[in-house]
Scaffold this motif. Structure first.
Motif, mmCIF file in Angstrom:
data_model
loop_
_atom_site.group_PDB
_atom_site.id
_atom_site.type_symbol
_atom_site.label_atom_id
_atom_site.label_comp_id
_atom_site.label_asym_id
_atom_site.label_seq_id
_atom_site.Cartn_x
_atom_site.Cartn_y
_atom_site.Cartn_z
ATOM 1 N N ALA A 134 11.367 5.477 4.766
ATOM 2 C CA ALA A 134 12.587 4.843 5.348
ATOM 3 C C ALA A 134 13.881 5.878 5.177
ATOM 4 N N GLY A 135 14.369 5.879 7.019
ATOM 5 C CA GLY A 135 15.087 7.553 6.533
ATOM 6 C C GLY A 135 14.001 8.905 7.475
ATOM 7 N N TYR A 136 13.240 8.481 7.720
ATOM 8 C CA TYR A 136 12.066 9.189 8.820
ATOM 9 C C TYR A 136 12.093 8.890 9.693
ATOM 10 N N SER A 137 11.841 7.886 10.640
ATOM 11 C CA SER A 137 11.767 7.075 11.928
ATOM 12 C C SER A 137 13.011 8.329 13.010
ATOM 13 N N LYS A 138 11.799 8.935 13.313
ATOM 14 C CA LYS A 138 13.245 9.920 14.163
ATOM 15 C C LYS A 138 12.169 10.517 15.060
ATOM 16 N N ASP A 139 12.377 10.960 16.684
ATOM 17 C CA ASP A 139 12.132 11.447 17.316
ATOM 18 C C ASP A 139 11.180 12.145 16.720
ATOM 19 N N SER A 140 11.858 13.396 16.162
ATOM 20 C CA SER A 140 11.018 14.436 15.244
ATOM 21 C C SER A 140 9.921 14.440 14.282
ATOM 22 N N SER A 141 10.006 12.941 14.001
ATOM 23 C CA SER A 141 9.203 12.958 12.725
ATOM 24 C C SER A 141 7.166 12.373 13.371
ATOM 25 N N ILE A 142 6.746 12.717 12.666
ATOM 26 C CA ILE A 142 5.585 12.021 12.662
ATOM 27 C C ILE A 142 4.758 10.929 11.440
ATOM 28 N N GLY A 143 4.717 10.108 11.633
ATOM 29 C CA GLY A 143 4.683 9.093 10.228
ATOM 30 C C GLY A 143 3.118 9.874 9.895
ATOM 31 N N THR A 144 2.953 9.095 9.165
ATOM 32 C CA THR A 144 1.065 8.975 8.473
ATOM 33 C C THR A 144 0.095 8.268 9.247
ATOM 34 N N PRO B 275 1.020 -1.138 0.021
ATOM 35 C CA PRO B 275 0.419 -0.031 -0.403
ATOM 36 C C PRO B 275 1.048 1.167 -0.021
ATOM 37 N N PHE B 276 2.287 1.550 0.123
ATOM 38 C CA PHE B 276 3.326 2.214 0.202
ATOM 39 C C PHE B 276 3.442 2.534 -0.681
ATOM 40 N N THR B 277 4.178 3.600 -1.459
ATOM 41 C CA THR B 277 4.668 4.033 -2.230
ATOM 42 C C THR B 277 6.598 4.094 -2.569
ATOM 43 N N THR B 278 7.102 4.137 -0.715
ATOM 44 C CA THR B 278 8.298 3.664 -0.460
ATOM 45 C C THR B 278 8.501 2.317 0.612
ATOM 46 N N SER B 279 9.613 1.976 0.830
ATOM 47 C CA SER B 279 9.611 1.292 2.008
ATOM 48 C C SER B 279 9.501 2.234 3.779
ATOM 49 N N GLY B 280 9.954 1.400 4.334
ATOM 50 C CA GLY B 280 9.514 1.925 5.451
ATOM 51 C C GLY B 280 9.220 1.064 6.991
ATOM 52 N N GLU B 281 8.857 1.690 7.994
ATOM 53 C CA GLU B 281 8.109 1.127 9.176
ATOM 54 C C GLU B 281 6.326 1.373 9.487
ATOM 55 N N ILE B 282 6.116 -0.079 9.670
ATOM 56 C CA ILE B 282 5.089 0.491 10.282
ATOM 57 C C ILE B 282 5.041 0.618 12.138
ATOM 58 N N SER B 283 4.253 1.389 12.629
ATOM 59 C CA SER B 283 4.649 1.268 14.089
ATOM 60 C C SER B 283 3.551 1.930 14.412
ATOM 61 N N CYS B 284 3.553 1.148 15.572
ATOM 62 C CA CYS B 284 2.289 1.708 16.829
ATOM 63 C C CYS B 284 2.937 2.369 18.221
ATOM 64 N N LYS C 91 -6.140 15.739 17.979
ATOM 65 C CA LYS C 91 -6.502 16.200 19.596
ATOM 66 C C LYS C 91 -5.286 16.985 19.613
ATOM 67 N N ASP C 92 -4.318 16.328 19.243
ATOM 68 C CA ASP C 92 -2.840 16.675 19.416
ATOM 69 C C ASP C 92 -2.825 18.902 19.092
ATOM 70 N N GLY C 93 -3.514 18.338 17.704
ATOM 71 C CA GLY C 93 -2.876 19.989 16.890
ATOM 72 C C GLY C 93 -1.849 19.369 16.310
ATOM 73 N N MET C 94 -1.882 18.110 15.593
ATOM 74 C CA MET C 94 -0.182 18.246 14.445
ATOM 75 C C MET C 94 -0.594 17.504 13.461
ATOM 76 N N THR C 95 -0.193 17.712 12.721
ATOM 77 C CA THR C 95 -0.273 16.806 11.389
ATOM 78 C C THR C 95 1.596 15.368 10.947
ATOM 79 N N PRO C 96 1.300 15.242 9.902
ATOM 80 C CA PRO C 96 2.137 13.770 10.209
ATOM 81 C C PRO C 96 3.036 15.027 9.079
ATOM 82 N N ASN C 97 4.629 14.710 9.533
ATOM 83 C CA ASN C 97 5.594 15.677 8.298
ATOM 84 C C ASN C 97 6.261 14.948 7.759
ATOM 85 N N VAL C 98 6.027 13.284 7.265
ATOM 86 C CA VAL C 98 7.008 13.376 6.577
ATOM 87 C C VAL C 98 6.045 12.726 5.249
#
Length: 133
Positions: A75-85, A51-60, A97-104
């Motif tokens: 891949a390359g965006y799993s850092k503390d400052s990143s917000i996944g999709t 389902p994704f356009t690139t490799s990466g991580e599914i996190s929970c 609720k937290d007023g955040m948006t994905p930044n990857v």
């Protein structure tokens, strides 16, 4: 007939009741995990197209008050400052609720079936919850 108990005796009785009240197990307050996914290997274990356009991580991430949130991070965006999709409703609602948006970079293929990706994320957290018991 009235029984007069000294106040200190009532205090000791109340304290002993409070001391015997079970404390909530703090080990289940937060659980997280991730699994690497790649288009080349996806078809071997899954019935839906990748389902994704690139490799990466599914996190929970599991929080008792929100439930299990599932995200995809390229891949390359799993850092503390990143917000996944967000991949499930709990993740989307938590970000809102937290007023955040994905930044990857957005990396979900148009019309993709995310059901297996969400199952994978939920499974990772469920395994971690079982291991922490």
């Amino acid at each position: 007939m009235r029984i007069d108990m000294p106040k200190w005796l009532i205090g000791i009785a109340a304290l002993s009741l409070a001391a015997c009240t079970p404390v909530e197990d703090e080990s289940h307050k937060f659980v997280s995990g991730n699994i690497v996914v790649h288009e080349v290997f996806w078809a071997a274990n899954h019935g839906t197209p990748y389902p994704f356009t690139t490799s990466g991580e599914i996190s929970c991430v599991y929080y008792p008050e929100f439930g299990t949130e599932v995200y995809f991070e390229p891949a390359g965006y799993s850092k503390d400052s990143s917000i996944g999709t967000p991949l499930n409703k709990a993740a989307a609602e938590s970000l809102k609720k937290d007023g955040m948006t994905p930044n990857v970079p957005y990396s979900i293929k148009k019309g993709a079936d995310l059901s297996e990706a969400v199952e994978i994320g939920l499974g990772v957290c469920n395994e971690r919850l079982k291991d922490s018991v």
